[in-house]
Design an enzyme around this catalytic site. Sequence first.
Site, PDB file in Angstrom:
ATOM      1  N   GLY A  49      67.826  95.622 -14.735  1.00 21.81           N
ATOM      2  CA  GLY A  49      66.559  96.318 -14.892  1.00 21.81           C
ATOM      3  C   GLY A  49      66.340  97.260 -13.728  1.00 21.81           C
ATOM      4  O   GLY A  49      66.836  97.032 -12.618  1.00 21.81           O
ATOM      5  N   GLN A  54      61.573 102.424  -8.122  1.00 21.15           N
ATOM      6  CA  GLN A  54      62.701 102.071  -7.261  1.00 21.15           C
ATOM      7  C   GLN A  54      63.585 103.268  -6.938  1.00 21.15           C
ATOM      8  O   GLN A  54      64.371 103.215  -5.997  1.00 21.15           O
ATOM      9  CB  GLN A  54      63.562 100.984  -7.915  1.00 21.15           C
ATOM     10  CG  GLN A  54      62.863  99.645  -8.020  1.00 21.15           C
ATOM     11  CD  GLN A  54      63.745  98.657  -8.742  1.00 21.15           C
ATOM     12  OE1 GLN A  54      63.681  98.547  -9.959  1.00 21.15           O
ATOM     13  NE2 GLN A  54      64.587  97.945  -7.994  1.00 21.15           N
ATOM     14  N   CYS A  95      66.983  91.562  -6.770  1.00 19.19           N
ATOM     15  CA  CYS A  95      66.417  92.891  -6.985  1.00 19.19           C
ATOM     16  C   CYS A  95      67.323  93.933  -6.354  1.00 19.19           C
ATOM     17  O   CYS A  95      67.812  93.744  -5.241  1.00 19.19           O
ATOM     18  CB  CYS A  95      65.022  92.953  -6.367  1.00 19.19           C
ATOM     19  SG  CYS A  95      64.181  94.524  -6.581  1.00 19.19           S
ATOM     20  N   LEU A  96      67.521  95.036  -7.066  1.00 14.70           N
ATOM     21  CA  LEU A  96      68.348  96.120  -6.522  1.00 14.70           C
ATOM     22  C   LEU A  96      67.716  96.723  -5.271  1.00 14.70           C
ATOM     23  O   LEU A  96      68.415  97.312  -4.449  1.00 14.70           O
ATOM     24  CB  LEU A  96      68.567  97.207  -7.586  1.00 14.70           C
ATOM     25  CG  LEU A  96      69.330  96.756  -8.828  1.00 14.70           C
ATOM     26  CD1 LEU A  96      69.419  97.883  -9.843  1.00 14.70           C
ATOM     27  CD2 LEU A  96      70.715  96.234  -8.466  1.00 14.70           C
ATOM     28  N   GLU A 138      60.146  94.011 -13.428  1.00  9.15           N
ATOM     29  CA  GLU A 138      60.166  95.480 -13.368  1.00  9.15           C
ATOM     30  C   GLU A 138      58.763  96.071 -13.434  1.00  9.15           C
ATOM     31  O   GLU A 138      58.464  97.053 -12.741  1.00  9.15           O
ATOM     32  CB  GLU A 138      61.046  96.066 -14.476  1.00  9.15           C
ATOM     33  CG  GLU A 138      62.509  95.654 -14.413  1.00  9.15           C
ATOM     34  CD  GLU A 138      63.178  95.894 -13.068  1.00  9.15           C
ATOM     35  OE1 GLU A 138      62.800  96.841 -12.336  1.00  9.15           O
ATOM     36  OE2 GLU A 138      64.098  95.114 -12.723  1.00  9.15           O
ATOM     37  N   HIS A 141      57.104  96.251 -10.137  1.00  6.75           N
ATOM     38  CA  HIS A 141      57.467  97.433  -9.333  1.00  6.75           C
ATOM     39  C   HIS A 141      56.505  98.585  -9.589  1.00  6.75           C
ATOM     40  O   HIS A 141      56.164  99.326  -8.674  1.00  6.75           O
ATOM     41  CB  HIS A 141      58.894  97.904  -9.658  1.00  6.75           C
ATOM     42  CG  HIS A 141      59.962  97.135  -8.969  1.00  6.75           C
ATOM     43  ND1 HIS A 141      60.130  97.126  -7.605  1.00  6.75           N
ATOM     44  CD2 HIS A 141      60.936  96.336  -9.468  1.00  6.75           C
ATOM     45  CE1 HIS A 141      61.160  96.363  -7.285  1.00  6.75           C
ATOM     46  NE2 HIS A 141      61.669  95.863  -8.403  1.00  6.75           N
TER      47      HIS A 141
END
Length: 173
Positions: A49, A54, A95-96, A138, A141
Amino acid sequence: MALLEILEFPDARLRTKATSFTAEEISDPQLQTMIDDMFETMYKAPGIGLAASQVNFHKRLVVIDVSEENDQPLVFINPEVIPLTDELETMQEGCLSVPGFYEEVTRPERVRVKAIDRHGKAFEMEADGLLAVCIQHELDHLEGKLFVDYISPLKRNRIRKKLEKQHRQAAEA
């Protein structure tokens, strides 16, 4: 398509609340390019996701694909989530934007999402399990919230310090 830079915690831009798309913005062909770039970035990372926030694009846009084969892409424009149960599920999240760290987070087990797809059509869907967790993660975010906000301040501080050190070392290299 292009790979986008993923902002990393504790970058203050990750705390920016995303704004909704207008009908005109949804029909803009550049949005399709952004969606494609977000999928390419997410798959390459690799992740399941990615929220527009981001990648420093502070609009209410999320891409998700929880399939093993990366062949079930989902696009959520202006998403809203509604919990469908009081039952909670605890799952380990990563999380990226917080690379290399995983923590237990408790969220509603089943949710309904209302959104607009990449073609401008409104839709609703129900989700549970990993997809429900991913959607909620997501959408956080888009509100300027990260999964580390669900853990203790001590753990969050430790993660922040480790990532700041990694960022300094990378800048010096």
